[in-house]
Write a protein that holds these residues in place. Structure first.
Motif, PDB file in Angstrom:
ATOM      1  N   GLU A  47       0.850  -1.210   0.000  1.00 22.64           N
ATOM      2  CA  GLU A  47       0.000   0.000   0.000  1.00 22.64           C
ATOM      3  C   GLU A  47       0.881   1.254   0.000  1.00 22.64           C
ATOM      4  OE1 GLU A  47      -3.162   0.676  -0.262  1.00 22.64           O
ATOM      5  OE2 GLU A  47      -4.130  -1.263   0.036  1.00 22.64           O
ATOM      6  N   LEU A  56      -1.753  -6.868  -3.901  1.00 24.22           N
ATOM      7  CA  LEU A  56      -2.919  -6.413  -3.132  1.00 24.22           C
ATOM      8  C   LEU A  56      -4.238  -6.942  -3.718  1.00 24.22           C
ATOM      9  CD1 LEU A  56      -1.737  -2.720  -2.688  1.00 24.22           C
ATOM     10  CD2 LEU A  56      -1.906  -4.420  -0.862  1.00 24.22           C
ATOM     11  N   TYR A  57      -4.123  -7.818  -4.714  1.00 24.63           N
ATOM     12  CA  TYR A  57      -5.286  -8.393  -5.411  1.00 24.63           C
ATOM     13  C   TYR A  57      -6.128  -7.331  -6.115  1.00 24.63           C
ATOM     14  CZ  TYR A  57      -3.848 -12.119  -2.281  1.00 24.63           C
ATOM     15  OH  TYR A  57      -3.099 -13.036  -1.597  1.00 24.63           O
ATOM     16  N   LYS A  58      -5.489  -6.233  -6.520  1.00 24.36           N
ATOM     17  CA  LYS A  58      -6.187  -5.183  -7.279  1.00 24.36           C
ATOM     18  C   LYS A  58      -5.848  -5.376  -8.752  1.00 24.36           C
ATOM     19  CE  LYS A  58      -6.359  -1.854  -3.512  1.00 24.36           C
ATOM     20  NZ  LYS A  58      -6.032  -0.510  -3.054  1.00 24.36           N
ATOM     21  N   TYR A  59      -6.459  -6.406  -9.332  1.00 24.56           N
ATOM     22  CA  TYR A  59      -6.089  -6.837 -10.678  1.00 24.56           C
ATOM     23  C   TYR A  59      -6.454  -5.825 -11.752  1.00 24.56           C
ATOM     24  CZ  TYR A  59      -5.503 -11.200  -8.164  1.00 24.56           C
ATOM     25  OH  TYR A  59      -5.105 -12.147  -7.259  1.00 24.56           O
ATOM     26  N   GLU A  60      -7.586  -5.188 -11.606  1.00 28.34           N
ATOM     27  CA  GLU A  60      -8.023  -4.204 -12.611  1.00 28.34           C
ATOM     28  C   GLU A  60      -7.024  -3.046 -12.689  1.00 28.34           C
ATOM     29  OE1 GLU A  60      -9.777  -2.955 -15.733  1.00 28.34           O
ATOM     30  OE2 GLU A  60     -10.576  -4.749 -14.788  1.00 28.34           O
ATOM     31  N   GLU A  61      -6.594  -2.556 -11.523  1.00 27.62           N
ATOM     32  CA  GLU A  61      -5.615  -1.456 -11.486  1.00 27.62           C
ATOM     33  C   GLU A  61      -4.284  -1.894 -12.082  1.00 27.62           C
ATOM     34  OE1 GLU A  61      -7.619  -2.412  -9.011  1.00 27.62           O
ATOM     35  OE2 GLU A  61      -8.300  -0.697  -7.844  1.00 27.62           O
ATOM     36  N   ALA A  68      -2.500 -10.244 -14.059  1.00 30.29           N
ATOM     37  CA  ALA A  68      -3.724  -9.506 -13.709  1.00 30.29           C
ATOM     38  C   ALA A  68      -4.948 -10.173 -14.345  1.00 30.29           C
ATOM     39  CB  ALA A  68      -3.612  -8.053 -14.160  1.00 30.29           C
ATOM     40  N   ARG A  95     -11.068 -14.631  -9.939  1.00 26.90           N
ATOM     41  CA  ARG A  95     -12.083 -13.914  -9.157  1.00 26.90           C
ATOM     42  C   ARG A  95     -13.477 -14.152  -9.752  1.00 26.90           C
ATOM     43  NH1 ARG A  95     -10.703  -7.963  -7.935  1.00 26.90           N
ATOM     44  NH2 ARG A  95      -9.380  -8.939  -6.409  1.00 26.90           N
ATOM     45  N   TYR A 112      -0.056  -3.702  -7.036  1.00 26.46           N
ATOM     46  CA  TYR A 112      -1.491  -3.956  -7.179  1.00 26.46           C
ATOM     47  C   TYR A 112      -1.775  -5.460  -7.231  1.00 26.46           C
ATOM     48  CZ  TYR A 112      -2.737   0.958  -8.095  1.00 26.46           C
ATOM     49  OH  TYR A 112      -2.963   2.307  -7.998  1.00 26.46           O
TER      50      TYR A 112
END
Length: 94
Positions: free
Chosen positions: A20, A50-55, A80, A87, A47
């Motif tokens: 983060e 942090l499992y923020k695949y779209e970002e 990603a 997901r 990202y």
């Protein structure tokens, strides 16, 4: 100079597993210089962690528009996409 300091701070956070905080440093770097592809691929790595695949995908897409043969961007974008598919499968199973 400030850019380099922020980038190094971001890299240090990554080494410590503080993704983060690293994202915040890399985002500040991007405000100073939007042309530096390594910042986007570094932030994409965070990202992903942090499992923020779209970002992550968006950062990689951005790099590939500038450098269409950037291996890190291709690799991290693939991760990603994989994360997004997993997901979706998990959501479908609920």
């Amino acid at each position: 100079e400030k850019f380099k300091t922020l980038k190094n701070e971001g890299n240090d956070f990554v080494k410590k597993g503080k993704y983060e905080e690293a994202v915040n440093k890399y985002s500040e770097c991007i405000k100073l210089n939007t042309k530096e592809c390594t910042i986007y691929t570094n932030r994409a790595l965070c990202y992903l962690k942090l499992y923020k695949y779209e970002e992550a995908k968006q950062d990689c897409d951005h790099v590939l528009q500038i450098e269409d043969s950037n291996i890190k961007a291709f690799y991290r974008r693939a991760l990603a996409y994989k994360g997004l598919q997993v997901r979706k499968k998990n959501m479908a199973g609920i």
